[in-house]
Design a protein around this motif. Structure first.
Motif, PDB file in Angstrom:
ATOM      1  N   VAL A  48      -4.399  10.471  -9.567  1.00  0.00           N
ATOM      2  CA  VAL A  48      -3.787  10.240  -8.259  1.00  0.00           C
ATOM      3  C   VAL A  48      -4.729   9.466  -7.338  1.00  0.00           C
ATOM      4  O   VAL A  48      -4.325   8.507  -6.678  1.00  0.00           O
ATOM      5  CB  VAL A  48      -3.386  11.590  -7.619  1.00  0.00           C
ATOM      6  CG1 VAL A  48      -2.936  11.390  -6.175  1.00  0.00           C
ATOM      7  CG2 VAL A  48      -2.278  12.252  -8.419  1.00  0.00           C
ATOM      8  N   VAL A  49      -6.005   9.867  -7.300  1.00  0.00           N
ATOM      9  CA  VAL A  49      -6.977   9.203  -6.427  1.00  0.00           C
ATOM     10  C   VAL A  49      -7.182   7.754  -6.846  1.00  0.00           C
ATOM     11  O   VAL A  49      -7.342   6.864  -5.998  1.00  0.00           O
ATOM     12  CB  VAL A  49      -8.317   9.970  -6.445  1.00  0.00           C
ATOM     13  CG1 VAL A  49      -9.402   9.174  -5.729  1.00  0.00           C
ATOM     14  CG2 VAL A  49      -8.151  11.337  -5.795  1.00  0.00           C
ATOM     15  N   LEU A  50      -7.176   7.480  -8.144  1.00  0.00           N
ATOM     16  CA  LEU A  50      -7.416   6.126  -8.621  1.00  0.00           C
ATOM     17  C   LEU A  50      -6.176   5.247  -8.532  1.00  0.00           C
ATOM     18  O   LEU A  50      -6.253   4.095  -8.075  1.00  0.00           O
ATOM     19  CB  LEU A  50      -7.902   6.178 -10.078  1.00  0.00           C
ATOM     20  CG  LEU A  50      -8.077   4.829 -10.788  1.00  0.00           C
ATOM     21  CD1 LEU A  50      -9.185   4.022 -10.140  1.00  0.00           C
ATOM     22  CD2 LEU A  50      -8.344   5.040 -12.272  1.00  0.00           C
ATOM     23  N   LEU A  51      -5.041   5.773  -8.955  1.00  0.00           N
ATOM     24  CA  LEU A  51      -3.869   4.935  -9.161  1.00  0.00           C
ATOM     25  C   LEU A  51      -3.016   4.747  -7.912  1.00  0.00           C
ATOM     26  O   LEU A  51      -2.570   3.618  -7.634  1.00  0.00           O
ATOM     27  CB  LEU A  51      -3.013   5.528 -10.286  1.00  0.00           C
ATOM     28  CG  LEU A  51      -2.106   4.562 -11.053  1.00  0.00           C
ATOM     29  CD1 LEU A  51      -2.900   3.381 -11.571  1.00  0.00           C
ATOM     30  CD2 LEU A  51      -1.433   5.291 -12.200  1.00  0.00           C
ATOM     31  N   VAL A  52      -2.789   5.815  -7.141  1.00  0.00           N
ATOM     32  CA  VAL A  52      -1.891   5.707  -5.985  1.00  0.00           C
ATOM     33  C   VAL A  52      -2.407   4.718  -4.946  1.00  0.00           C
ATOM     34  O   VAL A  52      -1.678   3.788  -4.551  1.00  0.00           O
ATOM     35  CB  VAL A  52      -1.642   7.098  -5.359  1.00  0.00           C
ATOM     36  CG1 VAL A  52      -0.867   6.968  -4.056  1.00  0.00           C
ATOM     37  CG2 VAL A  52      -0.860   7.982  -6.328  1.00  0.00           C
ATOM     38  N   PRO A  53      -3.633   4.833  -4.437  1.00  0.00           N
ATOM     39  CA  PRO A  53      -4.109   3.835  -3.457  1.00  0.00           C
ATOM     40  C   PRO A  53      -4.158   2.424  -4.030  1.00  0.00           C
ATOM     41  O   PRO A  53      -3.846   1.454  -3.320  1.00  0.00           O
ATOM     42  CB  PRO A  53      -5.516   4.332  -3.099  1.00  0.00           C
ATOM     43  CG  PRO A  53      -5.534   5.762  -3.480  1.00  0.00           C
ATOM     44  CD  PRO A  53      -4.652   5.873  -4.676  1.00  0.00           C
ATOM     45  N   THR A  54      -4.520   2.295  -5.312  1.00  0.00           N
ATOM     46  CA  THR A  54      -4.593   0.968  -5.923  1.00  0.00           C
ATOM     47  C   THR A  54      -3.224   0.313  -5.975  1.00  0.00           C
ATOM     48  O   THR A  54      -3.072  -0.876  -5.606  1.00  0.00           O
ATOM     49  CB  THR A  54      -5.172   1.073  -7.345  1.00  0.00           C
ATOM     50  OG1 THR A  54      -6.469   1.645  -7.282  1.00  0.00           O
ATOM     51  CG2 THR A  54      -5.251  -0.298  -7.992  1.00  0.00           C
ATOM     52  N   MET A  55      -2.213   1.043  -6.418  1.00  0.00           N
ATOM     53  CA  MET A  55      -0.867   0.475  -6.519  1.00  0.00           C
ATOM     54  C   MET A  55      -0.301   0.134  -5.150  1.00  0.00           C
ATOM     55  O   MET A  55       0.351  -0.906  -4.973  1.00  0.00           O
ATOM     56  CB  MET A  55       0.046   1.451  -7.258  1.00  0.00           C
ATOM     57  CG  MET A  55      -0.307   1.644  -8.722  1.00  0.00           C
ATOM     58  SD  MET A  55       0.804   2.797  -9.587  1.00  0.00           S
ATOM     59  CE  MET A  55       2.344   1.875  -9.494  1.00  0.00           C
ATOM     60  N   ILE A  56      -0.550   0.988  -4.167  1.00  0.00           N
ATOM     61  CA  ILE A  56      -0.061   0.708  -2.813  1.00  0.00           C
ATOM     62  C   ILE A  56      -0.750  -0.528  -2.252  1.00  0.00           C
ATOM     63  O   ILE A  56      -0.109  -1.427  -1.668  1.00  0.00           O
ATOM     64  CB  ILE A  56      -0.286   1.929  -1.902  1.00  0.00           C
ATOM     65  CG1 ILE A  56       0.580   3.099  -2.358  1.00  0.00           C
ATOM     66  CG2 ILE A  56       0.015   1.582  -0.447  1.00  0.00           C
ATOM     67  CD1 ILE A  56       0.317   4.394  -1.608  1.00  0.00           C
ATOM     68  N   LEU A 113      -6.443   7.505 -20.517  1.00  0.00           N
ATOM     69  CA  LEU A 113      -5.395   7.799 -21.493  1.00  0.00           C
ATOM     70  C   LEU A 113      -4.023   7.968 -20.842  1.00  0.00           C
ATOM     71  O   LEU A 113      -3.002   7.554 -21.407  1.00  0.00           O
ATOM     72  CB  LEU A 113      -5.762   9.066 -22.275  1.00  0.00           C
ATOM     73  CG  LEU A 113      -4.803   9.495 -23.385  1.00  0.00           C
ATOM     74  CD1 LEU A 113      -4.795   8.465 -24.508  1.00  0.00           C
ATOM     75  CD2 LEU A 113      -5.199  10.862 -23.928  1.00  0.00           C
ATOM     76  N   VAL A 114      -3.976   8.563 -19.653  1.00  0.00           N
ATOM     77  CA  VAL A 114      -2.683   8.851 -19.014  1.00  0.00           C
ATOM     78  C   VAL A 114      -2.196   7.707 -18.122  1.00  0.00           C
ATOM     79  O   VAL A 114      -1.088   7.788 -17.578  1.00  0.00           O
ATOM     80  CB  VAL A 114      -2.759  10.150 -18.181  1.00  0.00           C
ATOM     81  CG1 VAL A 114      -3.215  11.318 -19.032  1.00  0.00           C
ATOM     82  CG2 VAL A 114      -3.677   9.988 -16.972  1.00  0.00           C
ATOM     83  N   LEU A 115      -2.991   6.671 -17.949  1.00  0.00           N
ATOM     84  CA  LEU A 115      -2.610   5.577 -17.052  1.00  0.00           C
ATOM     85  C   LEU A 115      -1.238   4.964 -17.366  1.00  0.00           C
ATOM     86  O   LEU A 115      -0.455   4.742 -16.437  1.00  0.00           O
ATOM     87  CB  LEU A 115      -3.683   4.481 -17.066  1.00  0.00           C
ATOM     88  CG  LEU A 115      -4.938   4.727 -16.239  1.00  0.00           C
ATOM     89  CD1 LEU A 115      -5.888   3.543 -16.357  1.00  0.00           C
ATOM     90  CD2 LEU A 115      -4.607   4.983 -14.781  1.00  0.00           C
ATOM     91  N   VAL A 161       4.842  11.206  -8.141  1.00  0.00           N
ATOM     92  CA  VAL A 161       3.519  11.793  -8.327  1.00  0.00           C
ATOM     93  C   VAL A 161       3.609  13.049  -9.191  1.00  0.00           C
ATOM     94  O   VAL A 161       2.790  13.261 -10.093  1.00  0.00           O
ATOM     95  CB  VAL A 161       2.872  12.119  -6.964  1.00  0.00           C
ATOM     96  CG1 VAL A 161       1.570  12.891  -7.152  1.00  0.00           C
ATOM     97  CG2 VAL A 161       2.612  10.845  -6.184  1.00  0.00           C
ATOM     98  N   MET A 162       4.606  13.881  -8.931  1.00  0.00           N
ATOM     99  CA  MET A 162       4.769  15.101  -9.720  1.00  0.00           C
ATOM    100  C   MET A 162       5.128  14.769 -11.167  1.00  0.00           C
ATOM    101  O   MET A 162       4.649  15.413 -12.103  1.00  0.00           O
ATOM    102  CB  MET A 162       5.825  15.996  -9.087  1.00  0.00           C
ATOM    103  CG  MET A 162       5.427  16.560  -7.738  1.00  0.00           C
ATOM    104  SD  MET A 162       6.648  17.716  -7.069  1.00  0.00           S
ATOM    105  CE  MET A 162       6.548  19.042  -8.273  1.00  0.00           C
ATOM    106  N   GLY A 163       5.978  13.757 -11.355  1.00  0.00           N
ATOM    107  CA  GLY A 163       6.308  13.345 -12.706  1.00  0.00           C
ATOM    108  C   GLY A 163       5.077  12.867 -13.458  1.00  0.00           C
ATOM    109  O   GLY A 163       4.854  13.236 -14.613  1.00  0.00           O
ATOM    110  N   ALA A 164       4.264  12.039 -12.793  1.00  0.00           N
ATOM    111  CA  ALA A 164       3.025  11.558 -13.405  1.00  0.00           C
ATOM    112  C   ALA A 164       2.072  12.722 -13.689  1.00  0.00           C
ATOM    113  O   ALA A 164       1.388  12.745 -14.718  1.00  0.00           O
ATOM    114  CB  ALA A 164       2.359  10.532 -12.486  1.00  0.00           C
TER     115      ALA A 164
END
Length: 233
Positions: A48-56, A113-115, A161-164
């Protein structure tokens, strides 16, 4: 699996729960289960910390890099786990040197792995909202980028986010190749070792993991439905 794990052994008849009590009675298995649960939580937090801010940030400020970020996130899906482990084995010698030999250091590898799965879930949620309008409105009212991400965008993509998160938990709890080849004892590795001399306990642990993940995914479907009903009303 439930039938096999509760079946009496030898000449005895009836049912026994010895295999299930071994899940907490066996020291190695209990510690590996705790390690896997902590790994799942840390992996979700790191994702969440890595992917959410990056995608936004990419969608708002660098939209021309969206395809590149998507390609990088989906790359672990195309490369076999065995190849990834061989590639990062030398890197992990430094990771264990700096952070110790705890199984929790697998968090770095599991985030990668989960990315692919997390990206798809988050991408669908971000595509369902007017991200540009929300961010511009927040910024015009004096909000910082932290406010935009945490207090405006994140509450609107909770289902994604919950799904991920649940997909990540399912992957971590069942991941064997990384942990085994990097010599860490997680729940799947411990169950594989125990299977050699106590198949019933191994099957009980595997079945318990399936039940927990299934219940979590079932709960996720109800949470998403409740949110949609609230928005409709």
């Amino acid at each position: 699996m439930l039938d096999f794990s509760t079946r009496a052994r030898g000449d005895a008849e009836g049912r026994t729960w010895d295999a299930w009590t071994n899940l907490v009675a066996d020291d190695m298995l209990r510690e590996s289960i705790i390690a896997s649960v902590l790994l799942a939580l840390l992996t979700v937090a790191g994702m969440v910390v890595l992917l959410v801010p990056t995608m936004i940030w990419v969608r708002l400020r660098l939209p021309h890099l969206n395809r590149l970020v998507e390609f990088l996130c989906l790359l672990p899906l195309a490369i076999p786990a065995l190849v990834i482990v061989v590639g990062i084995a030398n890197v992990y010698s430094w990771v264990t040197y700096l952070f110790g030999d705890s199984p929790l250091t697998l968090t770095f590898a599991y985030v990668v792995l989960v990315l692919p799965y997390a990206y798809r879930s988050l991408d669908a949620s971000l595509g369902a909202i007017d991200l540009v309008t929300l961010s511009e409105a927040t910024r015009s009212l004096g909000g910082t980028w932290f406010t935009v991400i945490v207090r405006v965008v994140l509450p609107n993509i909770v289902p994604g986010v919950m799904g991920a998160a649940f997909i990540s938990i399912a992957l971590v709890l069942g991941e064997f190749v990384f942990a085994s080849l990097l010599n860490f004892v997680t729940m799947p590795v411990a169950l594989a070792q125990i299977y050699k001399y106590d198949a019933a306990t191994s099957v009980a642990g595997s079945f318990a993991s399936i039940v927990v993940i299934s219940l979590a995914l079932l709960a996720l479907s109800f949470v998403g439905r409740d949110r949609r009903k609230g928005q409709t009303s």
